[in-house]
Design a protein around this motif. Structure first.
Motif, PDB file in Angstrom:
ATOM      1  N   MET A 140      -3.725  22.751  55.810  1.00 29.78           N
ATOM      2  CA  MET A 140      -4.065  24.120  55.377  1.00 29.78           C
ATOM      3  C   MET A 140      -3.144  24.512  54.242  1.00 29.78           C
ATOM      4  SD  MET A 140      -5.542  27.149  55.836  1.00 29.78           S
ATOM      5  CE  MET A 140      -5.551  27.296  54.098  1.00 29.78           C
ATOM      6  N   ASN A 141      -3.733  24.814  53.106  1.00 32.15           N
ATOM      7  CA  ASN A 141      -2.918  25.199  51.957  1.00 32.15           C
ATOM      8  C   ASN A 141      -3.563  26.381  51.270  1.00 32.15           C
ATOM      9  OD1 ASN A 141      -0.541  24.437  50.330  1.00 32.15           O
ATOM     10  ND2 ASN A 141      -2.053  24.291  48.715  1.00 32.15           N
ATOM     11  N   TYR A 142      -3.088  27.578  51.588  1.00 32.03           N
ATOM     12  CA  TYR A 142      -3.639  28.748  50.908  1.00 32.03           C
ATOM     13  C   TYR A 142      -2.544  29.462  50.145  1.00 32.03           C
ATOM     14  CZ  TYR A 142      -5.798  33.198  49.875  1.00 32.03           C
ATOM     15  OH  TYR A 142      -6.272  34.303  49.223  1.00 32.03           O
ATOM     16  N   VAL A 143      -2.818  29.667  48.868  1.00 34.19           N
ATOM     17  CA  VAL A 143      -1.883  30.351  47.983  1.00 34.19           C
ATOM     18  C   VAL A 143      -2.588  31.600  47.473  1.00 34.19           C
ATOM     19  CG1 VAL A 143      -0.727  30.165  45.760  1.00 34.19           C
ATOM     20  CG2 VAL A 143      -0.733  28.245  47.300  1.00 34.19           C
ATOM     21  N   PHE A 144      -1.927  32.752  47.455  1.00 35.82           N
ATOM     22  CA  PHE A 144      -2.570  33.938  46.899  1.00 35.82           C
ATOM     23  C   PHE A 144      -3.054  33.620  45.483  1.00 35.82           C
ATOM     24  CE2 PHE A 144      -2.112  36.537  50.314  1.00 35.82           C
ATOM     25  CZ  PHE A 144      -0.845  37.015  50.618  1.00 35.82           C
ATOM     26  N   PRO A 145      -4.218  34.146  45.102  1.00 40.19           N
ATOM     27  CA  PRO A 145      -4.783  33.766  43.799  1.00 40.19           C
ATOM     28  C   PRO A 145      -3.844  33.993  42.623  1.00 40.19           C
ATOM     29  CG  PRO A 145      -6.393  34.991  45.073  1.00 40.19           C
ATOM     30  CD  PRO A 145      -5.137  35.020  45.859  1.00 40.19           C
ATOM     31  N   ASN A 146      -2.984  35.015  42.705  1.00 38.60           N
ATOM     32  CA  ASN A 146      -2.082  35.274  41.584  1.00 38.60           C
ATOM     33  C   ASN A 146      -0.858  34.384  41.584  1.00 38.60           C
ATOM     34  OD1 ASN A 146      -3.525  37.325  40.314  1.00 38.60           O
ATOM     35  ND2 ASN A 146      -2.759  38.849  41.743  1.00 38.60           N
ATOM     36  N   GLU A 147      -0.695  33.580  42.635  1.00 42.84           N
ATOM     37  CA  GLU A 147       0.523  32.777  42.717  1.00 42.84           C
ATOM     38  C   GLU A 147       0.281  31.325  42.354  1.00 42.84           C
ATOM     39  OE1 GLU A 147       1.649  33.587  46.806  1.00 42.84           O
ATOM     40  OE2 GLU A 147       3.380  34.631  45.983  1.00 42.84           O
ATOM     41  N   VAL A 148      -0.911  31.005  41.902  1.00 44.89           N
ATOM     42  CA  VAL A 148      -1.226  29.610  41.601  1.00 44.89           C
ATOM     43  C   VAL A 148      -0.336  29.108  40.464  1.00 44.89           C
ATOM     44  CG1 VAL A 148      -3.025  28.135  40.659  1.00 44.89           C
ATOM     45  CG2 VAL A 148      -3.572  29.747  42.448  1.00 44.89           C
ATOM     46  N   ASN A 149      -0.106  29.982  39.479  1.00 43.84           N
ATOM     47  CA  ASN A 149       0.793  29.593  38.391  1.00 43.84           C
ATOM     48  C   ASN A 149       2.162  30.200  38.618  1.00 43.84           C
ATOM     49  OD1 ASN A 149      -1.184  28.195  36.904  1.00 43.84           O
ATOM     50  ND2 ASN A 149      -2.005  30.156  36.220  1.00 43.84           N
ATOM     51  N   VAL A 150       3.176  29.392  38.464  1.00 48.01           N
ATOM     52  CA  VAL A 150       4.541  29.819  38.710  1.00 48.01           C
ATOM     53  C   VAL A 150       5.022  30.688  37.552  1.00 48.01           C
ATOM     54  CG1 VAL A 150       6.764  28.712  38.385  1.00 48.01           C
ATOM     55  CG2 VAL A 150       5.368  28.114  40.335  1.00 48.01           C
ATOM     56  N   ALA A 151       5.660  31.825  37.862  1.00 51.02           N
ATOM     57  CA  ALA A 151       6.029  32.766  36.792  1.00 51.02           C
ATOM     58  C   ALA A 151       7.351  32.406  36.129  1.00 51.02           C
ATOM     59  CB  ALA A 151       6.106  34.181  37.362  1.00 51.02           C
ATOM     60  N   TRP A 152       8.306  31.922  36.914  1.00 55.70           N
ATOM     61  CA  TRP A 152       9.624  31.576  36.370  1.00 55.70           C
ATOM     62  C   TRP A 152       9.734  30.068  36.226  1.00 55.70           C
ATOM     63  CZ3 TRP A 152      13.290  35.253  39.536  1.00 55.70           C
ATOM     64  CH2 TRP A 152      13.207  36.531  38.977  1.00 55.70           C
ATOM     65  N   THR A 153       9.849  29.625  34.989  1.00 51.05           N
ATOM     66  CA  THR A 153       9.736  28.195  34.695  1.00 51.05           C
ATOM     67  C   THR A 153      11.115  27.552  34.567  1.00 51.05           C
ATOM     68  OG1 THR A 153       9.792  28.680  32.365  1.00 51.05           O
ATOM     69  CG2 THR A 153       7.633  28.633  33.406  1.00 51.05           C
ATOM     70  N   VAL A 154      11.119  26.379  33.938  1.00 55.62           N
ATOM     71  CA  VAL A 154      12.361  25.642  33.777  1.00 55.62           C
ATOM     72  C   VAL A 154      13.364  26.434  32.938  1.00 55.62           C
ATOM     73  CG1 VAL A 154      11.702  24.360  31.711  1.00 55.62           C
ATOM     74  CG2 VAL A 154      13.250  23.330  33.352  1.00 55.62           C
ATOM     75  N   MET A 155      12.902  27.372  32.143  1.00 57.55           N
ATOM     76  CA  MET A 155      13.829  28.225  31.378  1.00 57.55           C
ATOM     77  C   MET A 155      14.706  29.037  32.324  1.00 57.55           C
ATOM     78  SD  MET A 155      13.531  27.895  28.100  1.00 57.55           S
ATOM     79  CE  MET A 155      13.191  26.162  28.151  1.00 57.55           C
ATOM     80  N   ILE A 156      14.107  29.516  33.400  1.00 59.62           N
ATOM     81  CA  ILE A 156      14.875  30.320  34.351  1.00 59.62           C
ATOM     82  C   ILE A 156      15.732  29.418  35.234  1.00 59.62           C
ATOM     83  CG2 ILE A 156      14.708  32.151  36.081  1.00 59.62           C
ATOM     84  CD1 ILE A 156      13.764  32.938  33.339  1.00 59.62           C
ATOM     85  N   VAL A 157      15.467  28.141  35.257  1.00 62.85           N
ATOM     86  CA  VAL A 157      16.377  27.203  35.906  1.00 62.85           C
ATOM     87  C   VAL A 157      17.573  26.987  34.986  1.00 62.85           C
ATOM     88  CG1 VAL A 157      16.670  24.813  36.652  1.00 62.85           C
ATOM     89  CG2 VAL A 157      14.570  26.027  37.187  1.00 62.85           C
ATOM     90  N   LEU A 158      17.284  26.923  33.703  1.00 64.48           N
ATOM     91  CA  LEU A 158      18.327  26.626  32.739  1.00 64.48           C
ATOM     92  C   LEU A 158      19.307  27.788  32.570  1.00 64.48           C
ATOM     93  CD1 LEU A 158      18.852  24.168  31.008  1.00 64.48           C
ATOM     94  CD2 LEU A 158      17.646  25.265  29.149  1.00 64.48           C
TER      95      LEU A 158
END
Lengths: 349, 391, 249
Positions: free
Chosen positions: B1-19
C-alpha cells in the motif's frame, strides 16, 4: 471557536529576536566584564597597563555604520505601504484575493436564458446536478453567448463518471454496470450512447418532482450495505438485520405481479425511490409514457427478441386510439400486464 | 500500500536544501576551531587558526547560493529582511546570516590586519586590494596591535554562540515542524550543531592535509592530533544524539512508528542504516579512537585521521540528506512514500550543487595568494632520509 | 609614540553607543500605511466554515474539475482532491485518488468489504501552522476565517508546504509560489458559494457562516456528530467531517 482566530498564532512573536538579543547581550557583557576585571587586577598589581589604541578602527566602524544605517533606511522604505494594516501581512493582498472574476455562474443564471431546460432539469432525477458540472463553467458563455459555447458531452464515458459501479459509492446511489444494463433493456449495439434513450435534463421522465413525492419507509437493496456487491438472489441468514421488503405491506400486489408479464422486474424499477434519511425516502410511480418507452421503444440498436417493442407515437395509430384515447398513457390500457390496481386501503396499509 | 497525498508527489526541498545546512555546518565547525585558538588559547591549533577563519569566511559567502537557487521567487529574496515574520525560524536567516557574515569579516580584518598591511606596502593589484580592505589606513603600532588582539578575541568569543545560532536555527526549523514525524524532535537543534562541528573540523583536517601535500609543507603533528581528538569527541556526542533520537522513536512506537519503521527499513535502509551509521560513523569512530588512545606511527596516524575526516564529511552530508530528503519522502498521509532523485542539469541539480560546493575552495586559494593563510608553514623534511623532528 | 591622540576604549564605546542609538532612531519601523481599501463586503460580520459529509460523496470529482476551472489550477497540483478508501476482508486498507487526466476513478481489483470517498482540501485552520512558519508575512488569516497566500509577497521557499499537516499546500508550478485552496475567496465575498460546493451534485460539501446560527452549516453542526482531521496537531481546522472513518488520516 473564534477565540483562536488571528493573524498571528499563539507562539511568542519575538522568539528569535529575544533569544538572539539575550545571547548577544550576555556574551558582550561577559567579555567586557572579564576584560575589565583583568585590567583592574593588573592595575592593582602595580603593573603598567599596556597602551591600547582603537584609533585605527574609526574608519572601519564609520563605514560599517553608514552601510548598516543605509540598510536600515532602505529596509524601512521597502516595506509595502499597506503592510501591517490588518495584521503581519500586506493589507492590499485581501483586495487582490477578492478581485478575481468568478467563472461558474450557477443554475439560476443559466435559467435566465434557458428556462425550459432548467424547469425540466429541476423536476427530474438530475435536479441536484449543477448545469456547469456537465457543461463546464458558464461565465464566458453568459458574457458572449454567440461566441463562446459550453461543452455538450455526449458519450457514455461521461455519464459513467458519476454512474459507473464503484464499491466506494453509497449503495443507494444509482450505479449502472452498463453491459448488464444494456442486456436488461435489450440494447444490442454496445456503441449506443446513454443519451440515445435518456435525455440528460430529464433522464427518467418523471411525471412529478420526486422531492415533493410521498414519503415511504426506507427501501434497502443488498448493495446499500454490501458494498463489494451482492447477489440479490442469495438467501438471507437467520440473523440478518431487518430490511423492508415490498411484500411485507403490499403482499397481495407482489403475489399478483409475479403472475404477470412484468414478473421478474423489481418493484423499484418503476416505483422510483430516493433515500432521504436513514429511515425514509420518497417514492413515485412513474407513469409517463416516455418512461415506459425507455425499455419498449423500437430502435435500430434494440433487440426485439428481448421484450416487445413499439413505435411511438405510431403505436397509437396502430391501435386506432383517437380523440381522448390518444392522450392516454401506457398504463391506462396496459395495467393488466403489470399488476392489479390496488384499492385505496391496499396501497397504504 | 503506497498512498501519497496528490500534492506531495514532488518533493519541495531538493538537494539545494541539503547543501545549505551542510555548508553552514562547515562554517560553524571551522569557526569553532578558530575560536578554540583565539578564545580558549589552544596554542597547538595555531597553524590552522587563520586557515579555519578564512575557510569559515569563504563557505559563508556561498551559503546563500543554494537558497537562492531554490527560491521560487529569488527576485524577492530581500523580503526576508524587509518584513521578517519572527514566529518563523526561517525568518532568522536574513539577520543572523548578515550579522554573522559581518562578524567573520571583522574577525578576519582584525586578526590579519598586520598581513594586509605588509602586502599593501607592495605593488600591483594585490596591494591595491589590500589597501582597499584596510580602508587606506595603514597605520600600525604596538598599541593598535593590542587593540586588534582584544577585539578579535571578543569577536571570536561572540562568534561561538552566533555560530551555534546560525546553524542551530536550521535544526530548529526542522525540529519544530509538528507535521513531519521524521523531523519533529526537540533534539534536532542540538544534533545539527554538533554534526556541524564534526563536519567543520573534518573539512579543515582534510583540506589541511591536501594543501600541505600539494605544497610539500610539513604537517604540524600536535595540531593534527589535537584536531583529531576534538573531532573524535564531537563525533561521539553527535552520533549519540542521533542514536538517542531514533531509539526514542523506536521505543515509544506511537502511531507514526508504522510509517517511520517502513521509512527506515525500506526507503532509507541503505543511506541511513548501512551508510550513515554502519559505515561512515562506525569506521571513523574506530580510526579516531585508535589515534587518540594508542601510540601509532606518524604515517599511520595521519592516514587514519585523514581518512576519518573524509568519511565524516560524507557522513554529515548523508545525515543532511537523510533528514531533509528522508522527511519529505514520507507522506503526511502516513501511508506511503514519494521518491526523489536530483536532476543533473536543472536549476536545483547536481551540477549546480557541485559548483556551489567547489567554488569556496577556489576563492580560498585566491585568498591565500593575497595573504598567506599558512604564514609559518615549513617545507616537509623527508622522514626516511633524516630523523623526524616532531615538536 | 606619535602625536596622534590614541582613542581610549571608553571613547570607542561612547562612539559605538551614539552610532547605535542613531541607527535605532532611523529604524522606526514600517511607514504607517494609508487607510486600506475594501469593498462593501464586511468581513467582521462572517465566520466562514466548511462541512463535508463523507457518507454522501460518490467520487464523481466534479469538485476537482470545477476548482481547476474556477482557479486556473495547473496540472499536477491540487487545491482539492478526493480520496477513495477500500478495506478488504483482511482489514487491509487501500487508498487512492483520481489524479489522472480527467479525474475519473476507475473500478479497482480490490474486493472491498467497506469502501467510501473522502473529499480533502485546505482546512483553513484557526491556529494554522502555515501562517506561523511563513518567513516573510505572505501567509495570513482574514478576519472572516479564510487562510490565504499573498502572491505579491511570497518568495516560494516552501516552508509552509512542509509545515501543513494535511498536504494541502503546494508550490504552483506556473507562479513559483505557494498556493492552496482559498475557499474561492473571490466568490464568497460576493455572496456566492465556493466552486466545489456549488458543483457537488450530492450536497456532500456544505459551506456556511458560523456567525449565523440559522445558517445551514450551523444547523448541521448542531445536529450531527463530526470530527476534524488530525486533531492531535492542535491546528483547530475549520473543515468539519461528518461520518469520518477511523482509517482517514
Amino acid at each position: 471557536m473564534t477565540a483562536y482566530l488571528g493573524d498571528k498564532p499563539d507562539a511568542p512573536p519575538g522568539t528569535m529576536a529575544i533569544l538572539t538579543a539575550f545571547v548577544v547581550a550576555t556574551v558582550i557583557l561577559v567579555a567586557v566584564g572579564v576584560s575589565r576585571v583583568r585590567d583592574a587586577r593588573q592595575a592593582a598589581r602595580g603593573e603598567l597597563l599596556p597602551e591600547v589604541s582603537y584609533r585605527h578602527t574609526r574608519r572601519l566602524f564609520l563605514v560599517i555604520g553608514i552601510v548598516l544605517g543605509g540598510a536600515l533606511v532602505a529596509r524601512a522604505l521597502a516595506v509595502p505601504p499597506t503592510f501591517g494594516e490588518f495584521g503581519y501581512y500586506r493589507g492590499a493582498a485581501v483586495a487582490a484575493a477578492m478581485n478575481h472574476t468568478p467563472r461558474h455562474i450557477g443554475n439560476e443564471a443559466c435559467g435566465d436564458c434557458h428556462p425550459d431546460e432548467l424547469a425540466l432539469h429541476d423536476k427530474d432525477a438530475h435536479a441536484t446536478v449543477p448545469c456547469e458540472d456537465c457543461h463546464g463553467p458558464g461565465a464566458e458563455h453568459a458574457d458572449k453567448p454567440e461566441d463562446v459555447h459550453p461543452l455538450k458531452p455526449k458519450t457514455k464515458q461521461f455519464c459513467l463518471i458519476c454512474h459507473q459501479v464503484l464499491s466506494a459509492r453509497p449503495g443507494a446511489f444509482p450505479q449502472i454496470a452498463w453491459r448488464d444494463h444494456y442486456k436488461f433493456v435489450g440494447v444490442k449495439d454496445p456503441g449506443t450512447e446513454c443519451i440515445a434513450c435518456h435525455s440528460p435534463h430529464e433522464p427518467l421522465f418523471m411525471d412529478r418532482d420526486i422531492r415533493t413525492a410521498r414519503l415511504h419507509p426506507l427501501i434497502q437493496r443488498c448493495r446499500d450495505c454490501h458494498q463489494g456487491g451482492m447477489d440479490e438472489k442469495t438467501a438471507r441468514p437467520a440473523n440478518h438485520p431487518a430490511v423492508f421488503e415490498c411484500n411485507y405491506c403490499h403482499g397481495k400486489i407482489v403475489k399478483d405481479a409475479a403472475t404477470r408479464k412484468h414478473a421478474g422486474i423489481q418493484c423499484t424499477t418503476c416505483h422510483l425511490f430516493t433515500k432521504v434519511s436513514d429511515f425514509a425516502g420518497r417514492i413515485i410511480r412513474d407513469a409517463d409514457p416516455r418512461f415506459c418507452l425507455l425499455c419498449h421503444r423500437r430502435t435500430a440498436f434494440r433487440d426485439p427478441k428481448v421484450r416487445p417493442l413499439i413505435d411511438w407515437p405510431g403505436h397509437l395509430a396502430e391501435v386506432k386510439a383517437t380523440g381522448k384515447d390518444a392522450e392516454k398513457r401506457c398504463i391506462d390500457c396496459h395495467q393488466n400486464r403489470i399488476h392489479v390496481v390496488p384499492s385505496a386501503e391496499e396501497v397504504s396499509p | 500500500m503506497n498512498y501519497v497525498f496528490p500534492n506531495e508527489v514532488n518533493v519541495a526541498w531538493t538537494v539545494m536544501i541539503v547543501l545549505y545546512p551542510y555548508i553552514t555546518g562547515l562554517v560553524a565547525g571551522a569557526f569553532i576551531v578558530s575560536s578554540l585558538y583565539h578564545v580558549f588559547g589552544r596554542a597547538e591549533l595555531k597553524p590552522v587558526a587563520r586557515f579555519s577563519l578564512a575557510s569559515a569566511f569563504v563557505f559563508l559567502l556561498f551559503a546563500p547560493l543554494p537558497l537562492l537557487m531554490h527560491l521560487g521567487r529569488p527576485d524577492r529574496n530581500f523580503n526576508i529582511m524587509v518584513t521578517p515574520n519572527f514566529s518563523s525560524a526561517m525568518a532568522g536567516f536574513g539577520y543572523i546570516y548578515s550579522t554573522y557574515l559581518l562578524l567573520v569579516i571583522l574577525e578576519i580584518w582584525f586578526v590579519m590586519r598586520g598581513d594586509f598591511i605588509a602586502r599593501a606596502k607592495g605593488k600591483g593589484l594585490a596591494a591595491l586590494i589590500c589597501r582597499t580592505i584596510l580602508l587606506f589606513d595603514l597605520h600600525e603600532d604596538d598599541a593598535s596591535r593590542r587593540a586588534d588582539h582584544k577585539i578579535s578575541r571578543f569577536l571570536a568569543g561572540l562568534g561561538i554562540p552566533l555560530a551555534c545560532l546560525l546553524h542551530g536555527y536550521v535544526g530548529f526549523l526542522f525540529g519544530s515542524l509538528k507535521a513531519n514525524p521524521w523531523w519533529s524532535t526537540a533534539l534536532m537543534f542540538v544534533i545539527f550543531i554538533f554534526s556541524a562541528i564534526v563536519s567543520g573540523i573534518s573539512v579543515l583536517i582534510f583540506h589541511y592535509f591536501v594543501v600541505s601535500k600539494i605544497n610539500h609543507w610539513k604537517v604540524d603533528e600536535a595540531c593534527v592530533r589535537s584536531m583529531g581528538k576534538y573531532l573524535w569527541g564531537f563525533l561521539i556526542v553527535a552520533v549519540s544524539l542521533e542514536l538517542l533520537e531514533i531509539l526514542s522513536i523506536a521505543y515509544k512506537q506511537t502511531e507514526e512508528w508504522e510509517i517511520l519503521h517502513r521509512l527506515i527499513a525500506e526507503k532509507l535502509f541503505i543511506p541511513y542504516v548501512v551508510l550513515q551509521f554502519g559505515t561512515f560513523s562506525l569506521v571513523p569512530f574506530i580510526f579516531l579512537a585508535a589515534t587518540a588512545l594508542f601510540k601509532l606511527r606518524t604515517r599511520v596516524a595521519h592516514a587514519l585521521i585523514w581518512t576519518a575526516s573524509l568519511m565524516l564529511l560524507i557522513q554529515v552530508l548523508l545525515m543532511r540528506w537523510n533528514v531533509v530528503i528522508g522527511g519529505q519522502l514520507l507522506s503526511k498521509s502516513m501511508r506511503g512514500f514519494a521518491s526523489y532523485l536530483p536532476g543533473v542539469w536543472e536549476k536545483e541539480g547536481l551540477i549546480t550543487a557541485a559548483v556551489i560546493f567547489t567554488a569556496p575552495f577556489i576563492i580560498l586559494y585566491f585568498f591565500h595568494r593575497l595573504v598567506s593563510l599558512f604564514p609559518n608553514a615549513t617545507k616537509a623534511v623527508d622522514t626516511d632520509a633524516a630523523p623526524s623532528t616532531t615538536e | 609614540m606619535s602625536e596622534q591622540r590614541k582613542l581610549s576604549r571608553r571613547e570607542a564605546m561612547r562612539m559605538l553607543a551614539a552610532g547605535g542609538g542613531g541607527l535605532l532612531l532611523v529604524h522606526c519601523g514600517p511607514i504607517k500605511p494609508p487607510a486600506g481599501q475594501k469593498s462593501d463586503y464586511d468581513w467582521t460580520k462572517h465566520q466562514w466554515a466548511y462541512a463535508i459529509d463523507t457518507t454522501k460523496c460518490i467520487g464523481c470529482n466534479a469538485c476537482m474539475r470545477a476548482c481547476r476551472a474556477e482557479n486556473n489550477v495547473p496540472k499536477g497540483v491540487y487545491r482539492t482532491w478526493v480520496e477513495r478508501y477500500q478495506i478488504d476482508a483482511e482489514d487491509h486498507v487501500y487508498v487512492d485518488s483520481a489524479t489522472n487526466e480527467n479525474f475519473v476513478f476507475a473500478p479497482s481489483s480490490v474486493r472491498a468489504v467497506k469502501a467510501f470517498f473522502v473529499p480533502k482540501m485546505c482546512n483553513h485552520c484557526e491556529k494554522s501552522v502555515c501562517n506561523q512558519v511563513c518567513p516573510v508575512g505572505a501567509a495570513y488569516h482574514t478576519k472572516d476565517g479564510a487562510v490565504l497566500v499573498d502572491h505579491g509577497r511570497c518568495i516560494g521557499c516552501a516552508y509552509c508546504v512542509q509545515a501543513c499537516p494535511y498536504g494541502s499546500r503546494f508550490i504552483n508550478p506556473e507562479l513559483h509560489m505557494a498556493d492552496k485552496c482559498t475557499w474561492c475567496y473571490h466568490r464568497i465575498t460576493k455572496g456566492l458559494l465556493p466552486a466545489c460546493v456549488q458543483s457537488c451534485p450530492r450536497e456532500a460539501r456544505i459551506f456556511g457562516d458560523l456567525a449565523d446560527p440559522k445558517s445551514k452549516l450551523s444547523v448541521i453542526l448542531k445536529q450531527n456528530r463530526y470530527r476534524v482531521l488530525k486533531p492531535e496537531m492542535g491546528t483547530h481546522p475549520r473543515c468539519f467531517y461528518l461520518g469520518l472513518d477511523r482509517e482517514v488520516v
